[in-house]
Enzyme design. Sequence first.
Site, PDB file in Angstrom:
ATOM      1  N   HIS A 163      46.971  41.050  43.428  1.00 45.02           N
ATOM      2  CA  HIS A 163      47.879  40.333  42.533  1.00 45.02           C
ATOM      3  C   HIS A 163      49.295  40.880  42.556  1.00 45.02           C
ATOM      4  O   HIS A 163      50.263  40.123  42.442  1.00 45.02           O
ATOM      5  CB  HIS A 163      47.328  40.396  41.108  1.00 45.02           C
ATOM      6  N   ARG A 187      44.398  47.145  34.003  1.00 44.05           N
ATOM      7  CA  ARG A 187      43.858  46.294  35.051  1.00 44.05           C
ATOM      8  C   ARG A 187      42.996  47.036  36.060  1.00 44.05           C
ATOM      9  O   ARG A 187      41.995  46.500  36.541  1.00 44.05           O
ATOM     10  CB  ARG A 187      45.002  45.578  35.777  1.00 44.05           C
ATOM     11  N   ARG A 198      50.768  48.748  37.332  1.00 42.35           N
ATOM     12  CA  ARG A 198      51.729  47.963  36.562  1.00 42.35           C
ATOM     13  C   ARG A 198      51.162  47.538  35.216  1.00 42.35           C
ATOM     14  O   ARG A 198      50.048  47.032  35.126  1.00 42.35           O
ATOM     15  CB  ARG A 198      52.117  46.719  37.355  1.00 42.35           C
ATOM     16  N   HIS A 247      44.183  41.939  40.376  1.00 46.45           N
ATOM     17  CA  HIS A 247      43.982  41.300  39.079  1.00 46.45           C
ATOM     18  C   HIS A 247      42.481  41.149  38.879  1.00 46.45           C
ATOM     19  O   HIS A 247      41.778  40.655  39.760  1.00 46.45           O
ATOM     20  CB  HIS A 247      44.669  39.938  39.017  1.00 46.45           C
ATOM     21  N   GLU A 263      48.866  41.088  25.737  1.00 45.57           N
ATOM     22  CA  GLU A 263      48.161  41.251  27.008  1.00 45.57           C
ATOM     23  C   GLU A 263      47.608  42.669  27.098  1.00 45.57           C
ATOM     24  O   GLU A 263      47.923  43.545  26.278  1.00 45.57           O
ATOM     25  CB  GLU A 263      49.080  40.936  28.190  1.00 45.57           C
TER      26      GLU A 263
END
Length: 511
Positions: free
Chosen positions: A335, A276, A370, A231, A116
């Site tokens: 998100h 992100r 995060r 997100h 990811e």
Amino acid sequence: MSTASTALPVVVIGSGIAGLTTALALAPHHIVLVTKARLGEQTSSAWAQGGIAAAMGADDSVELHLNDTLAAGDGLVDEQAASFILSRAADAVSWLEAQGASFDRQADGTLSLGLEAAHCRRRIVHASGDASGASIVNALIRQVLQTPSITVLEGAEAERLLVTEGRVCGLSLNVAGSSRTVLSSAVVLATGGIGGLYEATTNPIGNFGQGIALAARAGAALADLEFVQFHPTALASPRTPLALISEAVRGEGAALLNERGERFMADVPGAELASRDVVARAISAEIGRGGRVFLDARSTLGHRFAKRFPSIAALCQEAGIDPARDAIPVRPAVHYHMGGVATDLAGRTSVGGLWAVGEVAATGLHGANRLASNSLLEATVMGLSAARDIASAFLPSPPAYLEAPEPRCGISPDAALRALTTRSLGVLRNEAGLTQAVNQFRPLALTHGSDAAIVALAIGAFALERRESRGAHARTDFPQSAKPPVRQRMTLSEIIERTRALENAPLARSA
């Protein structure tokens, strides 16, 4: 109101992975597990597609995982907290497997590890492909239902924490429209995030920071509330909440294109797999100029898409999109919340008798942004850590008397509050918008007692204080990062005091 019990339960509020883990790990202590929906429903954990980040590959290490976490957190990660949590990843996976979770494995029996964004190695442990959260939650629920020491109280909404002599000793609940008081030896908040404060979110819309409001009213310190992660790739459709298109799709090579077919992330370091906040701002800029953005997996996955991502394929099909043939329209949506109730590495808050775990807590692991799939890891590790601490802690006898709790008033956000939060506390922020928001949230929080407004006010106050852009907090009037990076920590009374000068109308009453 007098009491006469000597063996009080531990109350856990929330039935996501953090709450379920805490409850199970505390057995055989008497646990009351409070959930406002049915067990495991309306929790972000069950909607998690990605999985659990764990440095378990032959080419990986905790040090590499830590480096990626520090980089994503943009200078605000608490390195001690991160080391504590990341080093326990393998133990967390093993514990979950012992509870019945079944993780995807290769033909040779080794874990199947996914990639990811912002991870330098394949280290995402999956369960049931892109249905990891639901698979893990369901396994934990089965264990909870088989554990005699856990009493599940469904359809119950926590309204206020009861505090006596500076310690939480219970809570007031609303159960089917009736008030109920539950005394406890300890309360654990595992209430999830704040997505329900916004118009566009991938979270259950009933999650709007209730745990933050409960803790704030009880006097607990809050931390990092300004850092709201959007997100980058929610499915752009009329659905509420928006469906998530996991960044694991980008991990498999899908590209971001605008309506002109341009791959606008191509020259950005990390490209589609940048952190992100970077991807969300780039997509927001494309949409802000009147464009549209699509995630194109046709050439990389094609007809394999449905097998690799069956849940996402079903969500796309629901919107009339075939990822094997069509580019997927996407947009940013709230998100995850990096901020929350400040805790130590045992989950303890600044108020005695109160612990917090999962998304509602701010351990310092995530910093300003995060790293993907660190959240389910944190929920599991901190649930286990809090359970150990509570089990070994001295839990006092119940108080002889309790003050009546505050009456319930205006808990949930309405459409106007969501619109204001979206407009002023979104991907891009500035002082004028933040000041306007704080001025409107403040009377709702103080005069009308709205829990949603308290959380929105707190986020606005933290965002105003941070006069820089860092991680998920982007100020158009302060585009650079300041030095040195500093985490913020405030109580509700401090928030009220700092925003007092911004209030247009006279303060109606003190909080």
